[in-house]
Design an enzyme around this catalytic site. Structure first.
Site, short mmCIF file in Angstrom:
data_model
loop_
_atom_site.label_atom_id
_atom_site.label_comp_id
_atom_site.label_asym_id
_atom_site.label_seq_id
_atom_site.Cartn_x
_atom_site.Cartn_y
_atom_site.Cartn_z
N LYS A 74 -32.46 17.42 -31.66
CA LYS A 74 -32.29 16.82 -32.52
C LYS A 74 -34.28 15.99 -32.09
O LYS A 74 -34.40 14.99 -31.34
CB LYS A 74 -31.97 16.09 -33.45
CG LYS A 74 -32.30 15.73 -34.47
CD LYS A 74 -30.81 14.50 -35.28
CE LYS A 74 -30.82 14.28 -36.05
NZ LYS A 74 -29.46 13.42 -36.41
N SER B 166 -24.30 12.30 -39.77
CA SER B 166 -25.08 13.59 -39.85
C SER B 166 -24.87 14.76 -38.66
O SER B 166 -25.95 15.61 -38.32
CB SER B 166 -26.33 13.39 -39.48
OG SER B 166 -26.79 12.17 -40.01
N SER C 239 -28.33 14.23 -40.97
CA SER C 239 -29.64 14.29 -40.67
C SER C 239 -30.29 15.17 -40.12
O SER C 239 -31.07 15.84 -39.42
CB SER C 239 -29.92 12.92 -41.01
OG SER C 239 -29.36 12.49 -39.17
#
Length: 468
Positions: A81, A180, A156
């Protein structure tokens, strides 16, 4: 539905990460073949998903050719990420305000991630600074849900979830500061476990803050991939303050006491799809011999404002001190409207912060008290089905978007402030065929219980596959 997936008759097939690692270890395929196949799959879906933030294929292919990986997932292709430092890749945090400068070194979380043997092909997309629950942007195309590209993939860790669900890679790095890992996993039909605080190395962005909200982990298509990931982390680093998880390989024998929470903290009713699938999950649990009882949310409605104040503090810190938090070259003028709006919300109520921090700490005790009488808490992962692209757009009216966001993400934040573990499982479907996640929480150190239950539920109700 606008399905997008890249499952094919190649060397990856429909293998999960454990299966792919076994193929590489046996010599049936090479790490280089796996990397090339994953890159071809990414290329097949990326024009429609927009899930890759940074492409690092040349270095990944060189690592694959060298084939010196160690760990349970040796040679398995994956992505990191893009809010976590991986040497040589710019850590852009999903924002045009951050300078495009390669990270100089891996952070501690990255070292654990690659210590499992994963070969990082690049970085996955995320919304600006991970502050919202959809991977949409004010200045570029959104990352789309592979089950139906008109819909949000969550956030996210949205790019990670989209690529794993689409079959491009079997496992991807994710992290969770308010849901997330679990939100995009629920939106995209995946397994997403947020571990107990301290189980994984601390995220760089949480250093020095009064409450560490962020836990790092992975999103996967199978429970066994998630179980093997955490077992391999324990091989790398023992956490003396927590009970070991060990390698969980199947259901547990104990029948559990399950607390059911079916009303969001906001007080709003669940939508029909979520309510129906939650009831079906209760029925499944009871058919397996578990005892389910309805309970009220262990924290009161003041928690919403307290968590919001702390969440807004993070945006304010980025807005006013971005150079310190995300590095040199930060350009405040290029911040997105949602980050600016959340920062302004903090400034309006900054005087409440000390009381909100104390309130969150008191809420931890109240939330954990639920486990005095129950082994796990069941709720939906989200308060309503996955919304269409645009419903949570970061360039929309801030007050309207924020109110929608609070309604949507009503169940997950309590695990972040309390540090307790929680897992989302793709046990439901909406009327239009999109995944719906069911959410199970345990007390501190209770990951083994969650994984054993997850194995049992996966066997009893196999997860839907996007390629079917």
């Amino acid at each position: 539905m606008k399905h997008v997936h890249s499952f094919a008759d190649d060397c990856l097939g429909d293998l999960d990460a454990v299966g792919l690692a076994a193929s590489i270890a046996s010599g049936a395929i090479s790490a280089a073949e796996a990397a090339r196949a994953a890159l071809a799959r990414i290329d097949a879906v990326e024009p429609r998903l927009s899930a890759v933030a940074v492409d690092d294929r040349e270095r990944a292919l060189a690592r694959a050719e060298a084939d010196d990986f160690t760990g349970v997932f040796a040679g398995v292709p994956s992505l990191i990420k893009n809010n976590t430092d991986f040497a040589g890749i710019p850590t852009l945090h999903g924002s045009a305000a951050v300078a495009n400068v390669p990270a100089r070194a891996d952070e501690a979380v990255t070292r654990e991630l690659v210590g499992t043997g994963l070969n990082i092909l690049g970085a996955s997309t995320m919304p600006a600074f991970g502050l919202t629950a959809t991977t949409e942007f004010a200045d570029r195309p959104p990352t789309r849900n592979p089950w139906d590209t008109d819909y949000s993939c969550g956030a996210s860790s949205g790019g990670a979830a989209a690529l794993v669900a689409a079959g491009a890679v079997p496992i991807a790095h994710a992290n969770d500061g308010g849901g997330s890992i679990r939100i995009p996993a629920a939106a995209c039909g995946l397994v997403g476990l947020k571990p107990t605080r301290g189980r994984v190395a601390q995220a760089k962005q949480m250093h020095g803050l009064p409450i560490d909200l962020v836990s790092n982990g992975v999103v996967t298509r199978s429970v066994r991939d998630t179980a093997h990931y955490y077992a391999d982390l324990e091989r790398q680093r023992e956490v003396a303050s927590l009970p070991p998880i060990g390698l969980v390989e199947g259901p547990g024998r104990a029948r559990l006491r399950v607390a059911l929470i079916n009303t969001p903290l906001t007080g709003r009713l669940l939508d029909d799809d979520t309510d129906r699938e939650l009831a079906a999950t209760v029925e499944l649990l009871e058919s397996l011999g578990h005892r389910v009882e309805s309970v009220p949310m262990p924290v009161d409605r003041s928690y919403i404002a307290q968590f919001t104040d702390y969440w807004a503090l993070l945006a304010f810190g980025i807005d006013r001190m971005g150079g310190r938090s995300v590095g040199k070259g930060f350009d405040r003028s290029r911040l997105d409207p949602f980050t600016k709006g959340l920062s302004a919300a903090f400034l309006k109520h900054f005087y409440r912060l000390p009381a909100s921090v104390m309130g969150l700490k008191r809420a931890t005790a109240r939330f954990r008290s639920a486990f005095e009488g129950y082994d796990v808490i069941l709720s939906p992962t989200l308060a309503h089905a996955v919304p269409e692209i645009g419903y949570l757009a970061p360039d929309g009216d801030f007050d309207e978007i924020f109110a929608r966001l609070v309604d949507y993400v009503a169940f997950t934040p309590a695990n972040n402030s309390s540090g307790t573990p929680a897992i989302t499982l793709p046990l439901g479907r909406s009327a239009n065929g999109l995944p719906l996640g069911m959410h199970f929480s345990a007390d501190l150190g209770g990951e083994r219980t969650l994984l054993e239950l997850a194995f049992e539920l996966e066997a009893a109700r196999p997860f839907a596959r996007i390629q079917d």
